[in-house]
Design an enzyme around this catalytic site. Structure first.
Site, short mmCIF file in Angstrom:
data_model
loop_
_atom_site.label_atom_id
_atom_site.label_comp_id
_atom_site.label_asym_id
_atom_site.label_seq_id
_atom_site.Cartn_x
_atom_site.Cartn_y
_atom_site.Cartn_z
N ILE A 22 6.55 14.02 -1.54
CA ILE A 22 5.76 13.35 -2.58
C ILE A 22 4.54 12.69 -1.92
O ILE A 22 4.71 11.85 -1.04
CB ILE A 22 6.59 12.31 -3.33
N GLU A 70 2.44 10.11 -1.41
CA GLU A 70 2.30 8.71 -1.83
C GLU A 70 0.84 8.25 -1.86
O GLU A 70 0.50 7.30 -2.55
CB GLU A 70 3.11 7.80 -0.89
N ASP A 129 -29.11 13.28 -28.08
CA ASP A 129 -30.06 12.80 -29.06
C ASP A 129 -31.46 12.99 -28.49
O ASP A 129 -31.64 13.08 -27.28
CB ASP A 129 -29.78 11.31 -29.34
N ASN A 174 2.89 18.75 5.16
CA ASN A 174 4.26 18.98 4.69
C ASN A 174 4.90 20.18 5.36
O ASN A 174 6.13 20.23 5.54
CB ASN A 174 4.28 19.18 3.17
N GLU A 191 6.08 19.29 8.78
CA GLU A 191 7.18 18.34 8.59
C GLU A 191 8.46 19.06 8.17
O GLU A 191 9.57 18.67 8.55
CB GLU A 191 6.81 17.30 7.52
#
Length: 914
Positions: free
Chosen positions: A287, A289, A331, A707, A710
């Protein structure tokens, strides 16, 4: 009774019937009647939607889907036995939510300060006497007076008036003031009834007495405000995308956690509880963080940079929405143009004089054939400038270097034109004092004054609509000589007038005649004064585009963003301006409000796929246009300053109001306010929006890449059935996610724009933050390279320590050294990664290796943190680290160099080689 019928009732009824209906009189109400009606109808105020309480706003920042995921993640960390980690994750959430709340509060305070205005007062007749009251206390039946410069306090029927002209641009978007009188004429378009005035508009000349029939939310302004407030706010694309991303990451994290749980049970033979704790640690590791703090910081940095460029953002998510914008519905009056009438050409029968300088500025000059000419160097120009200046009720005061107009924009433009020609108006007024005046009215469309010329003669000066004035002319001045006006002369001037109209210019005719002083000037009738005139020439004018608008529109087109004009002005004026500033080509279709009403939804959806301009549109139609673009899949930004723009501003993905000229209703409805009313600021804001989106993607690529290295060591541990000891512990994994990676990731949020960011098409809504490109680069490119390096570092320490591939160090100092080296390899590979992620296609050396100082601060931080983890007693035991030798540090320091060079080679191969 609906609003249209109410307007018709009060416009078409005789004034005595209006008094009867409102239970009032020509001398107004009594104080007691006014008090009773104030209790019945309430204050004459536009009710604003209730703001969220501070606590609600505060809590909102802690209950987003990603924030909830982080609360759960922290809880899982605590349950899995890592209390410190759980507390750290919760602290990240608390700090981020507080920061987001503070940013939004700062923006809201700035908006509130922008909306503060002085109390408005009005002169009303109560108890038969004129008295001044606050405009919020006016009630239906009140009789009040208006003068030039007065804001109209409520919707009212005119009882009597003298040369009243009202600027209704806040309601209808038209730059030309409307003439008002006490008799009824329907007029063209909404709010055009000749004898009605509306709340939110301004009297620019003349005076009047009127009777109020609607106040507060019952006024036309209130009806529009109610329409605006009843619309639900569209969720921003970023909010939707972050929710989607949160779901995707949750699925990935929990799927990986489940896979690791099963593998731990069946391959490593872990007990159920130990396998569960191990898998929870992996869920937390996957996750990101840092996502919420990075997104918040990226948006906050964008807000800060935009504030310096005069764009005030009320909500952080609005920054990114600008980056996805595909259509800007703009406009015209005051947004694309200056809302200042400017003279362009002065035309006599034989000569055309060009007037330089835009807006209400007195720098500029009058030229003939490219040469500067002063008014007294050409007899026809001298007479024409004289008429324009003296037959004029406008004064212009210069305060602090800025011109303040006291009168109508048209007459102000004539005065400025005279100044550019070198005409000293104050001096000439003293020489030629005004003797009489015949004020302008909308029927004859002319204004005349009689001025003293000398002791023997006076001069009648007349200005007005060319087509109406030329009918009263029998002579013409040519090169100073006066001769009869021939059919040929008239035909030539008619053609010139037609040609100017085709350019979107308004023409005004000027004429004069000389009268003897022995003639009784005081008894001269209007018909006497304005007959048998000598035609002098005409002046042409328009509301000019803002000078910076040309580049702004070009940048929009380069960025593949459509600009669509949506205005209350006429079809001819709208198209002329749109073509002139480059919004569309001459082939664009112009759709007015009447045609729009007759079109079905499907016809409109087809029409807006091609070049299109919208003219003479009502507020609810602007809303419909924005909504239809959205239904066609467009991300719509809508700009404006008037009350008439508010519903569209609220409906749009991002509403952009003008801070200086914008009404409170428009600013309340908008997401962003331009404090300098400069359309060009929108382009800078879009660039910031795109940069924010790009930086979030860069962060995702960076954070997801780690990740893989890891996870791979844990995969080796699981698939080997525990034979290969864990090369990286759970605490070391979380050290990367919440420690060494955090500052570099946040620094990516502050990365400046890529050079080509405004040369690309807007981000498609079908394209997501977490797309195939991000996944490929994160997992199969950067991540895989880092995984190979980290595993190699783990085996390198084992082999150097005398262990073999089949027999690796476990539970001793050599094992701790191997895991520390594995952690260090990932940390230093991430140093290369953060440098590589700074650009998508452009080489980082071209962008500037040291351009983003925050990156290098982050890199220094992660090196220092890693060093502290490896040498600090007590911390070493918690994170399973040990001191490294100088040779190990040398290897780690070298790791980033080949990774940066490999990525540069990839960018060259895929982009620059072509």
């Amino acid at each position: 009774m609906d609003e249209k019928k109410i307007r018709e009732l009060y416009a078409e009824s005789e004034i005595e019937d209006v008094y009867h209906t409102l239970k009032s009189t020509a001398s107004g109400l009594s104080s007691e009647q006014a008090k009773e009606r104030l209790r019945k109808y309430g204050l004459n105020e536009i009710k604003r939607p209730p703001k969220q309480g501070q606590w609600q706003t505060f809590i909102k920042n802690f209950t987003t889907l990603m924030a909830i995921l982080l609360w759960i993640s922290g809880f899982i960390a605590i349950v899995s036995g890592t209390l410190e980690l759980g507390i750290a994750i919760w602290l990240v959430n608390i700090i981020n939510g507080t920061f987001s709340f503070w940013q939004e509060r700062q923006a809201q305070r700035a908006t509130d300060a922008l909306n503060k205005m002085l109390e408005s007062y009005v002169q009303v007749y109560r108890d038969g006497k004129k008295q001044q009251i606050e405009a919020k206390n006016i009630v239906p039946g009140d009789v009040f007076s208006l003068q030039a410069g007065s804001k109209v306090p409520a919707d009212a029927r005119i009882i009597k008036s003298t040369s009243l002209q009202v600027d209704q641009s806040a309601l209808n978007g038209e730059s030309v003031p409307e003439s008002k009188k006490n008799s009824f004429e329907p007029g063209e378009g909404k709010y055009a009834e000749s004898n009605l005035v509306y709340s939110g508009t301004t009297a620019v000349s003349g005076n009047a007495t009127a009777i109020c029939f609607s106040t507060g939310m019952d006024t036309e302004l209130g009806q529009i405000a109610n329409l605006t407030q009843s619309q639900e706010k569209v969720e921003s694309p970023l909010s939707r995308e972050l929710n989607r991303l949160t779901k995707q990451i949750s699925i990935i994290a929990f799927s990986i956690g489940l896979a690791f749980f099963i593998c731990a049970l069946f391959f490593v033979k872990y007990p159920f509880a130990k396998a569960f704790i191990f898998s929870l640690g992996m869920v937390v590791a996957f996750i990101p963080e840092g996502l919420l703090p990075t997104v918040t910081l990226s948006l906050a940095q964008g807000v800060k940079r935009m504030a310096k460029k005069h764009a005030l953002v009320k909500e952080l998510n609005s920054v990114e929405t600008l980056g996805e914008t595909t259509v800007i519905c703009s406009d015209k009056t005051g947004t694309l143009t200056q809302n200042q009438m400017t003279i362009h050409y002065i035309r006599t029968l034989n000569d055309e004089f060009t007037v330089s300088g835009d807006g209400y500025v007195n720098n500029g000059q009058v030229e003939l054939n490219g040469k500067q000419l002063f008014y007294d160097e050409h007899p026809d120009l001298k007479r024409l400038v004289q008429i324009a200046s003296l037959d004029n009720d406008t004064a212009i005061e210069n305060k602090d270097g800025k011109n303040k107009i006291m009168g109508t924009p048209t007459e102000a433009a004539l005065v400025i034109m005279a100044q550019k020609a070198g005409y000293d108006i104050h001096k000439e007024v003293l020489k030629m004092p005004r003797l009489r005046e015949f004020t302008f009215d909308s029927e004859r469309k002319k204004m005349s004054t009689i001025n003293q010329l000398n002791d023997e003669r006076a001069i009648v000066l007349v200005k007005g609509s060319y087509s109406d004035l030329i009918k009263d002319c029998t002579q013409i001045q040519v090169n100073g000589a006066i001769r009869p006006l021939t059919a040929s002369d008239r035909q030539k001037m008619d053609q010139l007038n037609h040609d100017y109209a085709a350019q979107g210019l308004r023409s005004m005719g000027l004429a004069f005649k000389l009268v003897d002083n022995n003639q009784s000037i005081n008894s001269m009738t209007l018909k006497d004064a304005e007959s048998e005139l000598i035609f002098s020439g005409l002046v042409t004018m328009s509301d000019p585009p803002r000078p910076e608008i040309y580049d702004a529109i070009k940048h929009c087109h380069d960025a593949k963003i459509r600009v669509v004009m949506v205005t209350g002005d006429s079809k001819l004026t709208a198209k002329t301006v749109a073509v002139k500033i480059g919004i569309t080509s001459d082939k664009a279709r112009v759709i007015d409000g009447r045609e729009l009403d007759e079109m079905s939804d499907s016809e409109l959806r087809e029409a807006i796929k091609d070049e299109v301009i919208f003219a003479r549109v009502a507020p609810e139609q602007k809303y419909k246009i924005v909504k239809t673009f959205q239904e066609n899949g467009e991300v719509v930004a809508s700009t404006g300053d008037g009350v008439n723009d508010a519903p569209a501003l609220k409906r749009a993905d991002i509403g952009i109001a003008m801070g200086l000229s914008g009404t409170d209703v428009a600013k309340d409805a908008a997401n962003m306010i331009l404090t300098d009313d400069n359309f060009a600021s929108i382009v800078a804001a879009i660039e910031e929006g795109r940069t924010v989106y790009s930086n979030i993607r860069k962060f995702l690529t960076y954070i997801l890449s780690s990740n893989v290295p890891e996870a791979i060591p844990s995969v080796l541990f699981l698939l080997s059935g525990g034979t290969i000891p864990l090369p990286l512990t759970v605490m070391q994994i979380l050290t990367i996610d919440l420690g060494t990676d955090m500052l570099p990731a946040l620094a990516l949020g502050a990365e400046p724009s890529d050079p080509d960011v405004m040369k690309q098409a807007p981000i498609s809504r079908k394209e997501h933050l977490l797309n195939k490109r991000v996944l490929f680069k994160s997992f199969l490119w950067y991540g895989l390279l880092e995984a190979l390096i980290s595993v190699a570092a783990y085996y390198f320490v084992n082999l150097r320590s005398g262990y073999t591939i089949n027999h690796l160090a476990s539970g001793n100092n050599f094992y701790v050294a191997a895991t520390t080296m594995t952690l260090g390899a990932i940390v230093f590979a991430q140093i290369a990664n953060v440098i590589n992620c700074r650009t998508e296609k452009v080489t980082v050396f071209k962008k500037g290796l040291f351009q983003n100082q925050h990156i290098w601060t982050g890199i220094l931080f992660e090196i220092v943190l890693f060093f502290a983890l490896t040498v600090t007693p007590g911390i070493q035991e918690v994170f399973n680290t040990t001191s490294l030798s100088w040779s190990d540090w040398l290897i780690l320091l070298v790791i980033p160099i080949p990774l940066v060079l490999i990525e540069e080679a990839r960018k060259w191969l895929f982009y620059h080689r072509k």
